[in-house]
Design an enzyme around this catalytic site. Structure first.
Site, PDB file in Angstrom:
ATOM      1  N   HIS A   1       0.822  -1.225   0.000  1.00 44.04           N
ATOM      2  CA  HIS A   1       0.000   0.000   0.000  1.00 44.04           C
ATOM      3  C   HIS A   1       0.850   1.266   0.000  1.00 44.04           C
ATOM      4  CE1 HIS A   1      -3.695   1.995   0.002  1.00 44.04           C
ATOM      5  NE2 HIS A   1      -4.278   1.503   1.079  1.00 44.04           N
TER       6      HIS A   1
ATOM      7  N   ASP B   1      -2.198   2.357  -4.516  1.00 43.99           N
ATOM      8  CA  ASP B   1      -3.415   2.800  -3.840  1.00 43.99           C
ATOM      9  C   ASP B   1      -4.511   1.752  -3.980  1.00 43.99           C
ATOM     10  OD1 ASP B   1      -2.234   5.211  -3.128  1.00 43.99           O
ATOM     11  OD2 ASP B   1      -2.881   6.216  -4.973  1.00 43.99           O
TER      12      ASP B   1
END
Length: 426
Positions: A397, A401
């Site tokens: 992450h 995204d």
């Protein structure tokens, strides 16, 4: 004159290895280039060949010792060694198998009358030729290794051979697959009610796997997104073209080719999923090298399909089949597993319904595949039965995204449900 046997170059950045097993013992005749030892590196097992034909004089190190590249591990006395010794052993083994097949009934009666204990099942010679993993599996299942046919290189036993024999034993297989009952009793300790423990040092490969997976958890911000896909179109395409495909390309049309090509579409549209973080920079790739998780006797390995985005289904399937065979034989090289920009892991072959795969550092994403099962789904307002598969995308992450991860997985889903998309680049 004695010739030194040295640890060969093991690959880029690999400077040491562990002696996994000795394939030849002092006094054994060896042919030139015949493997005499197996080394365990961080990624693969590497065999060390004899530089000359002759007789193995001595081992300079023991199983489990760590050795550096260039270190002397054995001495071979050069001479006119009978290079056919391995062939003679193979013929003797074949003759032994034929004899067993002809007298299976007598052998079964004889074995049941004089079965050895599990500790006696492995003779000193067997202990010298079996790898630690195979030896543990043999003892665990109470099997006689001399009754199991090896599928590894030069006919050596692999852990899979032992597990298959144990499976056949449970399902009422032949005498060659069955373990002596007394061995089973001694191994489980049911007669005396005692409980046992065994401490076994982790192999170098297992230690490396543990470190890399823990490093991925510690250094990456891992998250997984899920979806499911209807496999009807892929199954129909395989069924329709499998015979023509196999006839033309001499390879079966599998599911992995479809998912590899579908992943290439997704990675083209979402380049972050095909990139990695290095320091304070992001490294993007204009090519797709897909690491394919393959189960090997020593643990999970990830050989790389180079330029998967440029290859057709046939070449991808051939690469995967070759990796699977060489992983089982223990002949994958360091070069086979170097690099890789994205990973596909298929837990479905083991029956997994759903999982959260972990990324293969320094990569930033991994696609997890699972088993196909018929489920009730709603299509056009009606409940129908479809062959469905859950798919998962684990990602870092820090770089990818949530929107990008979900989009990438959705592209893969759509390509699998409508394979025409892969032909027209949608």
């Amino acid at each position: 004159m004695a010739q030194e046997v040295k640890v060969p170059t093991l690959g880029e950045s690999v400077t040491e290895a562990t002696i996994g097993e000795w394939l030849k013992q002092p006094g054994d005749a060896v042919a030139q280039d015949e493997p005499i030892a197996s080394l365990e590196t961080d990624k693969v097992a590497v065999e060390v060949p004899s530089p000359v034909a002759g007789v193995l004089q001595e081992h300079s190190v023991a199983v489990g010792d760590t050795v550096e590249v260039g270190a002397v591990i054995a001495l071979v006395e050069a001479g006119a060694a009978p290079a056919a010794k391995g062939d003679e052993a193979g013929k003797a083994s074949e003759a032994k198998d034929d004899s067993k097949a002809k007298g299976a009934g007598d052998a079964q009666a004889k074995e049941s009358a004089s079965a050895p204990s599990s500790s006696a099942t492995l003779s000193s010679d067997a202990n010298q030729t079996l790898s630690p993993a195979v030896r543990r599996a043999v003892l665990e299942h109470g099997l006689d290794p001399s009754t199991i046919s090896g599928t590894g290189k030069d006919g050596r036993l692999t852990k899979e051979d032992v597990l298959e024999a144990a499976k056949n034993k449970k399902s009422g297989g032949t005498v060659e697959d069955a373990a002596p009952q007394q061995a089973k009793t001694a191994d489980t300790g049911t007669s005396g009610g005692e409980r046992r423990e065994e401490r076994v040092k982790m192999t170098r490969m297992r230690q490396t796997i543990a470190k890399r997976l823990k490093s991925a958890q510690d250094n990456a911000a891992l998250l997984t997104t899920f979806n499911d896909c209807d496999m009807s179109a892929v199954i129909e395409a395989r069924e329709k073209y499998k015979d023509l495909f196999a006839k033309k390309h001499d390879i079966k049309l599998g599911f992995m080719g479809f998912f590899a090509k579908a992943s290439c579409l997704a990675l083209k549209d979402i380049p972050a999923a095909n990139a990695y973080i290095e320091g304070d920079e992001i490294v993007y790739h204009d090519y797709v090298d897909i690491s394919v998780a393959v189960s090997a006797p020593g643990g999970l390995v990830v050989p790389v399909i180079r330029d998967a985005d440029q290859k057709g289904f046939a070449k991808i399937e051939k690469d995967i089949a070759d990796f699977g065979k060489r992983a089982k034989d223990g002949t994958l090289t360091m070069q086979d597993m170097q690099g890789g920009t994205f990973t596909i892991s298929n837990g479905g072959v083991f029956g997994s319904l759903m999982s959260t795969p972990i990324i293969n550092p320094p990569q930033s994403a991994v696609l997890g595949l699972h088993r196909i099962e018929d489920r009730a789904v709603v299509v056009d307002g009606e409940i129908v039965i479809r062959p469905m598969m859950y798919i998962a995308l684990s990602y870092d992450h820090r770089l990818i995204d949530g929107r990008e991860a979900v989009t990438a997985l959705k592209i893969i889903k759509e390509a699998i449900e409508d394979p025409t998309r892969m032909l027209i680049d949608l």
